[in-house]
Write an enzyme that holds these catalytic residues in place. Structure first.
Site, PDB file in Angstrom:
ATOM      1  N   ASP A  28       0.832  -1.202   0.000  1.00 15.86           N
ATOM      2  CA  ASP A  28       0.000   0.000   0.000  1.00 15.86           C
ATOM      3  C   ASP A  28       0.872   1.259   0.000  1.00 15.86           C
ATOM      4  OD1 ASP A  28      -2.284   1.486   0.011  1.00 15.86           O
ATOM      5  OD2 ASP A  28      -2.825   1.087   2.093  1.00 15.86           O
ATOM      6  N   HIS A  45       3.264   3.436  -8.970  1.00 12.63           N
ATOM      7  CA  HIS A  45       3.047   2.015  -9.281  1.00 12.63           C
ATOM      8  C   HIS A  45       4.281   1.408  -9.960  1.00 12.63           C
ATOM      9  CE1 HIS A  45      -0.916   2.437  -7.827  1.00 12.63           C
ATOM     10  NE2 HIS A  45      -1.453   2.994  -8.888  1.00 12.63           N
ATOM     11  N   GLU A  75     -12.076  -4.415  -5.159  1.00 13.23           N
ATOM     12  CA  GLU A  75     -12.607  -3.074  -4.854  1.00 13.23           C
ATOM     13  C   GLU A  75     -11.883  -1.986  -5.656  1.00 13.23           C
ATOM     14  OE1 GLU A  75     -11.990  -5.380  -2.243  1.00 13.23           O
ATOM     15  OE2 GLU A  75     -14.139  -5.793  -2.390  1.00 13.23           O
ATOM     16  N   LEU A 139      10.581 -20.773  -4.516  1.00 10.27           N
ATOM     17  CA  LEU A 139       9.558 -19.859  -3.984  1.00 10.27           C
ATOM     18  C   LEU A 139       8.274 -19.938  -4.820  1.00 10.27           C
ATOM     19  CD1 LEU A 139       8.812 -17.272  -2.218  1.00 10.27           C
ATOM     20  CD2 LEU A 139       9.687 -15.937  -4.149  1.00 10.27           C
ATOM     21  N   SER A 204      -8.542  -5.160   4.633  1.00 13.24           N
ATOM     22  CA  SER A 204      -9.037  -4.807   3.287  1.00 13.24           C
ATOM     23  C   SER A 204      -9.358  -6.008   2.400  1.00 13.24           C
ATOM     24  CB  SER A 204      -8.036  -3.887   2.561  1.00 13.24           C
ATOM     25  OG  SER A 204      -7.910  -2.684   3.252  1.00 13.24           O
ATOM     26  N   GLU A 215      -0.079 -13.344  12.111  1.00 18.17           N
ATOM     27  CA  GLU A 215       0.446 -12.173  12.803  1.00 18.17           C
ATOM     28  C   GLU A 215       0.412 -11.032  11.800  1.00 18.17           C
ATOM     29  OE1 GLU A 215       1.487 -11.858  15.935  1.00 18.17           O
ATOM     30  OE2 GLU A 215       1.085 -13.965  16.384  1.00 18.17           O
TER      31      GLU A 215
HETATM   32  C1  FPP Z   1      -1.073   0.302  -3.672  1.00 15.20           C
HETATM   33  O1  FPP Z   1      -0.917   1.661  -3.596  1.00 15.20           O
HETATM   34  C2  FPP Z   1      -1.050  -0.157  -5.070  1.00 15.20           C
HETATM   35  C3  FPP Z   1      -1.876  -1.058  -5.632  1.00 15.20           C
HETATM   36  C4  FPP Z   1      -2.928  -1.727  -4.842  1.00 15.20           C
HETATM   37  C5  FPP Z   1      -1.812  -1.410  -7.069  1.00 15.20           C
HETATM   38  C6  FPP Z   1      -0.467  -1.485  -7.774  1.00 15.20           C
HETATM   39  C7  FPP Z   1       0.496  -2.534  -7.321  1.00 15.20           C
HETATM   40  C8  FPP Z   1       1.761  -2.586  -7.762  1.00 15.20           C
HETATM   41  C9  FPP Z   1       2.332  -1.596  -8.706  1.00 15.20           C
HETATM   42  C10 FPP Z   1       2.662  -3.693  -7.392  1.00 15.20           C
HETATM   43  C11 FPP Z   1       2.914  -4.697  -8.489  1.00 15.20           C
HETATM   44  C12 FPP Z   1       1.765  -4.969  -9.383  1.00 15.20           C
HETATM   45  C13 FPP Z   1       1.717  -5.882 -10.387  1.00 15.20           C
HETATM   46  C14 FPP Z   1       0.512  -5.884 -11.252  1.00 15.20           C
HETATM   47  C15 FPP Z   1       2.762  -6.884 -10.671  1.00 15.20           C
HETATM   48  P1  FPP Z   1      -2.168   2.680  -3.691  1.00 15.20           P
HETATM   49  O2  FPP Z   1      -2.395   3.047  -5.105  1.00 15.20           O
HETATM   50  O3  FPP Z   1      -3.342   2.102  -2.978  1.00 15.20           O
HETATM   51  O4  FPP Z   1      -1.543   3.908  -2.925  1.00 15.20           O
HETATM   52  P2  FPP Z   1      -2.312   5.026  -2.057  1.00 15.20           P
HETATM   53  O5  FPP Z   1      -3.075   4.298  -0.986  1.00 15.20           O
HETATM   54  O6  FPP Z   1      -1.185   5.844  -1.510  1.00 15.20           O
HETATM   55  O7  FPP Z   1      -3.195   5.768  -2.999  1.00 15.20           O
END
Ligand code: FPP
Length: 253
Positions: A28, A45, A75, A139, A204, A215
């Site tokens: 996050d 991202h 969501e 892994l 979430s 944990e």
């Molecule tokens: C979290 O930050 C980000 C996500 C839930 C989506 C993107 C995930 C990645 C880039 C990691 C790798 C993904 C893939 C597809 C291999 P947020 O956008 O919720 O940040 P915020 O809460 O600060 O807005």
């Protein structure tokens, strides 16, 4: 000659490091990372994918057997269309750029979540990645994509109901094991540890069934800043936790 005292490094905390067999990560804070630097959310991202690569290497190096990362939740469809498309393309790009390296490192990839609602080409890509890494024994990287814990339990319930309706299963024979083998994560042990970055303290809809005894460690760093030092701090915190599983003494699940 200088008579400076030798530096001593206390390695004791590292020697007691407990490594989870299954680690869950709620990645996050990509958007906040970008905002704090005057960049677009999408740049956060892109950095998030780099942090994911680092995490995979850390899991291999420290002996984590399974890692589940939350990369797109059911969501997240409420986000702007442009951002959704960007995240979907990130998955395609991650596969294109990293699949060979994952195979060389003996990583098995599983992508869990609802396939309905995804473009046919993306579903083919997911099936292809899973098939090409299926024989790997190192892994297991589980990418939760278009994933929601409630949807997963609903899908499992539907599978079981079909078995009952077809006369292959008696309702009295439904056990926790029946549900476990109907989940997307069938065959993977429950996560002992779940990390969430960016200071938020919520589950979430992530691995709801599987997290019954996990944990939780919440860290302040936004996901793109999560590095080896963060990983080791989390493992040290986890190593000090006393897991009781509802009983009085810690025991292995
Ligand atoms: C979290 O930050 C980000 C996500 C839930 C989506 C993107 C995930 C990645 C880039 C990691 C790798 C993904 C893939 C597809 C291999 P947020 O956008 O919720 O940040 P915020 O809460 O600060 O807005």
């Amino acid at each position: 000659m200088s008579s400076e005292p030798a530096i001593t490094i206390d390695t004791a905390p590292l020697s007691r490091l407990r490594v989870p067999v299954h680690l869950g990560v709620i990645m996050d804070g990509n958007g906040r990372w970008a905002k704090a630097r005057g960049k677009r959310r999408t740049e956060g991202h892109i950095e998030g994918v780099k942090a994911l690569r680092t995490l995979v290497e850390l899991c291999i190096n420290y002996g984590v057997r399974n890692v589940t990362v939350f990369s797109f939740s059911s969501e997240n469809w409420t986000r702007p269309r442009e951002e959704i498309t960007f995240i979907f393309n990130l998955l395609r790009r991650f596969v294109a750029s990293d699949l060979q390296k994952l195979i060389r490192n003996n990583v098995r990839v599983r992508i869990i979540g609802a396939r309905s609602g995804l473009e046919a080409s993306l579903v083919r890509l997911i099936d292809d990645v899973e098939a090409k890494t299926a024989i790997n024994t190192g892994l297991t990287l589980i990418v939760a994509f278009n994933y929601g814990g409630k949807a997963e339990i609903t899908d499992a319930t539907r599978l079981i109901a079909r078995e009952v309706a077809a006369g292959r299963l008696h309702p009295d024979d439904i056990t926790e094991a029946t549900i476990e083998r109907s989940l997307y994560t069938h065959g993977i042990p429950d996560p002992e540890l779940i990390i969430r970055t960016s200071g938020e303290q919520r589950i979430s809809n992530f691995l709801l069934w599987q997290a019954a005894y996990s944990e939780f460690v919440f860290v302040e760093e936004n996901w793109p800043d999560f590095d080896e030092a963060s990983f080791l701090r989390v493992l040290q915190t986890f190593s000090l936790r006393d897991r009781r599983f509802g009983g009085v003494e810690a025991k292995l699940p």
